[in-house]
Design a protein around this motif. Structure first.
Motif, mmCIF file in Angstrom:
data_model
loop_
_atom_site.group_PDB
_atom_site.id
_atom_site.type_symbol
_atom_site.label_atom_id
_atom_site.label_comp_id
_atom_site.label_asym_id
_atom_site.label_seq_id
_atom_site.Cartn_x
_atom_site.Cartn_y
_atom_site.Cartn_z
ATOM 1 N N GLU A 193 0.819 -1.196 0.000
ATOM 2 C CA GLU A 193 0.000 0.000 0.000
ATOM 3 C C GLU A 193 0.864 1.261 0.000
ATOM 4 O O GLU A 193 2.037 1.230 0.340
ATOM 5 N N ASP A 199 -3.382 4.635 0.646
ATOM 6 C CA ASP A 199 -4.205 3.511 1.091
ATOM 7 C C ASP A 199 -4.344 3.515 2.611
ATOM 8 O O ASP A 199 -5.395 3.166 3.155
ATOM 9 N N ASN A 242 -8.123 2.730 2.568
ATOM 10 C CA ASN A 242 -8.355 1.486 3.296
ATOM 11 C C ASN A 242 -8.373 1.620 4.813
ATOM 12 O O ASN A 242 -9.299 1.166 5.465
#
Length: 449
Positions: free
Chosen positions: A29, A94, A144
């Motif tokens: 990420e 992310d 995320n």
């Protein structure tokens, strides 16, 4: 095969092979973090640890693959510049983390972080501070996982100055106001809402020392922060319990684990049932109820799981609260004296960006058991309040429900989002009053029909 994987599959396979061969960590990420340590204050008590805390946390996060924006002893203009940089970086990330060590305070249910050059003579000076709500909004841009860490619940002498300068002194609270984690977010305070944390005597504060001990461990991120909380509680002699709110779905790891098993020709053994699989859901239910028996039930069911230490801490804190409560001789009788129908009025004044509102509920008491609920349509904007009223009328009630319009919520939550809070209440035979404990300040009036 999708275009993305056609372009990146060779590099991804090489990176995975490199990790599995032990040649170095791989971070799939994009990770960004803003780390601030403010200690050299010009108009209030200076703090020795935040500069060290920020340096050590920044180094740790870099080892975990974060692009770190770091600031030490920031003035108002510098904090604004860095938060703007962070907001732009988070929109492309992310995973995003905000870590702050330094002075902070709450006013009217809103949390503020303090630049080193800030003064606080009246309410208008709060515009020189950084609102935690704005940081949370910046974090929400990450795709995320979002993490907010505030090691900032220290005593702030400037809060007393503000109390003396305003007629709303009751709105200047001790410590910080509780923040419910939005979806996909972890919120960790160095101590519970409304409490103050220790500075410590070493290089790092007690909370940051625990953070540095655990943050690089190859564990699921929720377990990492639970271990941090347990470590602080134990190392402080059970006097400082961090406030932790998690609202994440799935499992996230900052460091591992990655495992590859190849066993051709051999049937795979059936996986053993995870005894802790339901622990998190049960813990959330126990926290909503908030009673000793609920936490004891969690310990019985999940004695070796992640929340066991926190359950023990909650039990001990509740028992101490009961033991320290002054005995009341104001009335004698039984809890059945309160039986009957009650009208309940909940009043929540404006708090931060959230609009104020007043809401009626219909309540009943049967054999001392209180229940009230608001009339709703299609299950939206639901609210229920439950609890047991003892003979002396002093009790803590549990409220749970789902949000209505976003304009009335502290963090602009979507309609239908679940929430819960507790109410400290005092009843006599025909009337009662109560106060909401968590998040925004609200008052309740109970009148027996």
């Amino acid at each position: 095969m999708r275009p993305f994987f056609r372009r990146h599959l060779p590099g991804f396979c090489l990176a995975l092979l490199t990790y599995c061969l032990g040649l170095g960590p791989v971070f799939a990420e994009t990770r960004v973090a803003l780390v601030i340590g403010n200690g050299a204050y010009a108009s209030t008590a200076q703090l020795p640890n935040p500069s060290h805390d920020a340096e050590d946390v920044a180094a740790s996060l870099k080892r975990s693959g974060f692009e770190v924006i770091q600031g030490i002893d920031l003035r108002q203009a510098d904090m604004q510049d860095m938060t703007i940089r962070f907001a732009r970086a988070a929109s492309r990330a992310d995973v995003a983390m905000f870590y702050y060590s330094g002075h902070a305070m709450q006013y009217n249910g809103v949390n503020y972080l303090m630049p080193v050059d800030a003064t606080l003579t009246d309410e208008a000076d709060l515009k020189r501070f950084v609102r935690v709500d704005d940081i949370i909004n910046d974090l929400q841009q990450a795709k995320n996982l979002r993490i907010l860490v505030l090691d900032s619940c220290r005593d702030n002498p400037l809060a007393e100055t503000l109390k003396r300068s305003t007629t709303r002194a009751a709105s200047v609270g001790r410590g910080l106001s509780k923040v419910e984690a939005p979806r996909g977010t972890i919120v960790s305070f160095s101590t519970q809402s409304g409490q103050t944390a220790a500075d410590g005597v070493g290089r790092n504060s007690p909370y940051t020392a625990a953070f540095l001990k655990h943050i690089e461990q190859p564990q699921e991120i929720g377990d990492v922060f639970r271990d941090i909380s347990s470590d602080v509680y134990d190392s402080s002699g059970k006097t400082q319990l961090p406030e932790l709110s998690l609202s994440i779905i799935g499992k996230f790891y900052l460091n591992g684990p990655v495992s590859v098993t190849i066993a051709p020709g051999h049937p795979q053994a059936a996986p053993r049932a995870d005894p802790c699989a339901s622990a998190e859901a049960h813990w959330k239910a126990a926290e909503t109820i908030g009673t000793v028996s609920a936490f004891e039930d969690h310990l019985t069911r999940f004695p070796g799981c992640s929340f066991a230490s926190l359950a023990k801490a909650r039990i001990e804190a509740l028992k101490q609260k009961v033991a320290l409560a002054p005995a009341s001789n104001s009335r004698t009788g039984s809890s059945k004296d309160f039986d009957g129908n009650w009208d309940v009025m909940l009043n929540c004044p404006p708090s931060g960006k959230a609009q104020g509102y007043t809401r009626p509920l219909a309540g009943t008491v049967t054999n001392g058991v209180f229940h009230a609920e608001a009339q709703v349509r299609d299950g939206a904007n639901r609210l229920e309040i439950d609890g047991q009223i003892p003979a002396d009328g002093k009790t803590t009630l549990s409220a749970r429900g789902t949000t209505g319009a976003s304009a009335y919520t502290l963090n602009d939550l979507a309609p239908g989002s679940p929430y819960a809070f507790t109410i400290d209440a005092q009843f006599d035979r025909t009337r009662g009053s109560g106060k909401r404990n968590e998040a925004r300040p609200c008052n309740l009036i109970f009148v027996k029909r």
